[in-house]
Design a protein around this motif. Structure first.
Motif, short mmCIF file in Angstrom:
data_model
loop_
_atom_site.label_atom_id
_atom_site.label_comp_id
_atom_site.label_asym_id
_atom_site.label_seq_id
_atom_site.Cartn_x
_atom_site.Cartn_y
_atom_site.Cartn_z
N GLU A 33 38.35 54.65 36.29
CA GLU A 33 39.79 54.74 36.03
C GLU A 33 40.35 53.39 35.58
N THR A 34 39.94 52.31 36.21
CA THR A 34 40.43 51.00 35.80
C THR A 34 39.92 50.64 34.41
N ASN A 91 42.42 50.05 31.08
CA ASN A 91 42.43 48.68 30.57
C ASN A 91 41.49 48.44 29.40
N TYR A 109 42.98 50.10 45.27
CA TYR A 109 42.99 50.34 43.83
C TYR A 109 43.65 49.21 43.06
N GLN A 110 44.82 48.73 43.54
CA GLN A 110 45.55 47.69 42.82
C GLN A 110 44.72 46.41 42.71
N ASN A 155 41.93 46.99 40.18
CA ASN A 155 42.51 47.02 38.84
C ASN A 155 42.79 45.59 38.36
N ARG A 156 43.35 44.76 39.21
CA ARG A 156 43.64 43.37 38.86
C ARG A 156 42.35 42.61 38.54
N THR A 216 39.54 43.91 37.52
CA THR A 216 38.97 44.45 36.29
C THR A 216 39.60 43.79 35.07
#
Length: 126
Positions: A72-73, A77, A102-103, A106-107, A109
């Motif tokens: 998903e990340t 991105n 998740y956050q 994501n950061r 990634t």
């Protein structure tokens, strides 16, 4: 670029995966590691695989959760990677026992992709 992760972008070729592990280069941003290899065939497009080791998460449920998060990340991105001069094959690894949310993943990634771009296309001093 649409926010999709089509079948064509999934890394499935055994030959490419073997080449990634034997000749690929890597870049890390804790807890993620990206192994990459330029694709020789210009008609092919970028392909990505994800992996979470059994060493870090014994239960398949946990490994599958982190693989879903990594996919998903990537999906959200991947526009960071669209300006590369040639296609690459990637494998993204989650390498820690820490259960990041998740956050945070994501950061990390985004930071990993930016670090990869700097490694592949270093800025020229003028």
């Amino acid at each position: 670029m649409p926010f999709t992760y089509p079948k064509k972008e999934k890394l499935k070729s055994r030959k490419t995966i073997d080449l990634l592990f034997s000749e690929g280069k890597s870049v890390s941003k804790y807890p993620l590691r990206l192994v990459y290899l330029p694709i020789e065939n210009p008609e092919e497009q970028m392909s990505v695989g994800v992996s979470v080791g059994k060493k870090y998460f014994k239960k398949a449920v946990d490994r599958n959760y982190y693989k879903r998060v990594l996919r998903e990340t990537y999906r959200l991105n991947k526009q960071i990677l669209e300006n590369l001069d040639k296609p690459y094959a990637f494998m993204v690894f989650y390498q820690t026992k820490d259960r990041l949310d998740y956050q945070e993943i994501n950061r990390k990634t985004i930071q990993l992709f930016e670090k990869f771009i700097l490694q592949v296309n270093p800025p020229t001093a003028s």
